[in-house]
Design an enzyme around this catalytic site. Structure first.
Site, short mmCIF file in Angstrom:
data_model
loop_
_atom_site.label_atom_id
_atom_site.label_comp_id
_atom_site.label_asym_id
_atom_site.label_seq_id
_atom_site.Cartn_x
_atom_site.Cartn_y
_atom_site.Cartn_z
N LYS A 44 0.85 -1.19 0.00
CA LYS A 44 0.00 0.00 0.00
C LYS A 44 0.89 1.24 0.00
CE LYS A 44 -3.41 2.91 0.70
NZ LYS A 44 -4.39 3.21 -0.38
N MET A 72 -10.44 6.09 -0.38
CA MET A 72 -9.83 5.56 0.84
C MET A 72 -9.10 6.66 1.61
SD MET A 72 -10.77 2.44 0.55
CE MET A 72 -9.86 1.62 1.84
N GLY A 73 -8.44 7.56 0.89
CA GLY A 73 -7.73 8.65 1.54
C GLY A 73 -6.38 8.24 2.11
N LEU A 74 -5.76 7.30 1.44
CA LEU A 74 -4.37 6.91 1.76
C LEU A 74 -4.21 6.34 3.18
CD1 LEU A 74 -1.64 6.83 0.34
CD2 LEU A 74 -1.62 9.30 0.35
N ASN A 128 4.14 6.98 -6.08
CA ASN A 128 2.77 7.20 -6.53
C ASN A 128 2.52 8.69 -6.72
OD1 ASN A 128 0.02 7.24 -6.92
ND2 ASN A 128 -0.52 6.29 -4.96
N CYS A 131 -2.52 9.71 -6.41
CA CYS A 131 -3.65 9.47 -5.50
C CYS A 131 -4.69 10.58 -5.66
CB CYS A 131 -3.21 9.41 -4.04
SG CYS A 131 -4.67 9.26 -2.96
N ASN A 195 -3.65 4.69 -12.45
CA ASN A 195 -4.34 4.77 -11.18
C ASN A 195 -5.84 4.92 -11.48
OD1 ASN A 195 -4.96 5.29 -8.39
ND2 ASN A 195 -2.91 6.15 -8.15
N SER A 196 -6.65 4.97 -10.48
CA SER A 196 -8.09 5.07 -10.72
C SER A 196 -8.42 6.37 -11.47
CB SER A 196 -8.86 5.00 -9.40
OG SER A 196 -8.42 5.98 -8.50
N GLY A 250 -5.88 -1.73 -14.73
CA GLY A 250 -7.16 -1.09 -15.02
C GLY A 250 -8.07 -2.00 -15.82
N THR A 273 -9.55 -3.85 -8.47
CA THR A 273 -10.95 -4.13 -8.11
C THR A 273 -11.26 -5.63 -8.08
OG1 THR A 273 -11.68 -2.01 -9.05
CG2 THR A 273 -13.35 -3.72 -8.79
#
Ligand code: RRO
Length: 312
Positions: A44, A72-74, A128, A131, A195-196, A250, A273
């Protein structure tokens, strides 16, 4: 057939691993990944300090298998936890260890990188830059000059081959600009895309209410609905980054999407996911499905079709 690959000089028995953030915050989850059919594992994204993250509900799968939304907010244990894990890690294991870092500032990224460099471990760092879910902290990947400045500081510190996690881009000019920055740094060995898709909004019809709590319901989108955006980003960077590698992530739910990612240019394939929904047993299923597709098509290794997507 041979599903093996090499990323930043490290051998993976197969191309699959978790997308950072999924099944990798705690040691028990990382252990489950080690025991799974994955080819590798990544932690993570870490910040300098431990974070609880945003209020729940903060992740939900969306109806009909189209994907997921998260803010999630890291949440993470703080970088020392992952540094400690990396120190204890058995590097004779067949799976290389990737460590994701997501400092809330360049200064925090510098401190974390320095600690890992000091420890001199054979894990691979992935920074990363994408985020989408920390209020007040825009995605660095969308500020190309700031990303360049961060890389100018971090790349020489890291010295060894490393990677970055990019947000999805939607304009050819942005692919060109980001690739020009990435190509400036010789030890920047790979980019992980995507990333998302940041700041989507999912609303429940019956209750007329946003599905997740943080940020008025805004969150990053993942899963099947982002597949084509992911494939475009993988292929755009594959074409623009000669001598570097792309990790595709993805929209991978089965062997078919994994095959398409590799065809677009991916050297490895991460799954978010679908891993969250199915658990680590998913890796054996998806390896079997990719193997069957390759056998049917007569491919014996992933190199034989990597990046070979045809155009009209
Ligand atoms: O923790 C998150 O909210 C999060 C992160 Br750091 C990220 O990089 N991507 C994402 O979808 N969620």
């Amino acid at each position: 057939v041979d599903l093996s690959t090499t990323i930043a000089g490290a051998h993976l028995d197969n191309v699959f691993f978790n997308a950072s953030g999924v099944w990798c915050q705690h040691e028990e989850e990382l252990q489950a990944l080690l025991e799974s059919g994955s080819g590798s594992l990544i932690t993570k994204s870490a910040t300098y300090e431990h974070r609880e993250g945003n209020p729940s509900p903060r992740y939900l799968p969306l109806p009909s298998g189209i994907g997921s939304i998260n803010s999630m907010g890291l949440p993470n244990e703080g970088y020392e936890y992952y540094l400690n894990y990396a120190r204890k890690f058995d590097y004779t294991h067949a799976k290389p260890l990737f460590i994701s870092l997501s400092g809330l500032s360049l200064a925090d990224n510098v401190k974390m990188v320095e600690a890992f460099v000091q420890a001199n471990l054979p894990c691979i760092l992935e920074v990363n830059f994408s985020c989408p879910n920390v209020p007040g902290k825009p995605q660095l990947g969308y500020d190309i000059d700031a990303m360049d400045a961060a890389l100018a500081t971090l790349a020489p510190l890291i010295k060894k081959p490393f990677g970055i996690k990019l947000p999805p881009y939607f304009d050819i000019a942005h692919f060109d600009q980001v690739a020009a920055v990435v190509n400036k740094y010789d030890n920047l060995a790979y980019v992980t895309c995507i990333n998302s898709v940041g700041n989507g909004l999912a609303i429940d019809l019956d209750t007329e209410t946003a599905l997740i709590k943080p940020k008025d319901g805004f969150g990053g989108l993942g899963g099947l609905m982002v597949l084509n955006t992911a494939l475009a980003n993988v292929n755009a960077f594959y074409r623009r980054l000669p001598g570097k590698q792309v990790i595709g992530v993805g929209g991978v739910v089965s062997g078919k999407e994994a095959f398409l990612h590799i065809l677009a240019g991916a050297s490895a394939v991460q799954i978010g996911t679908q891993l969250k929904e199915e658990g680590p047993a998913m890796f054996d299923r998806i390896k079997k499905e990719l193997t069957e597709i390759m056998e049917k098509k007569g491919y014996k290794s992933v190199e034989e079709f990597r990046g070979k997507v045809k155009t009209l």
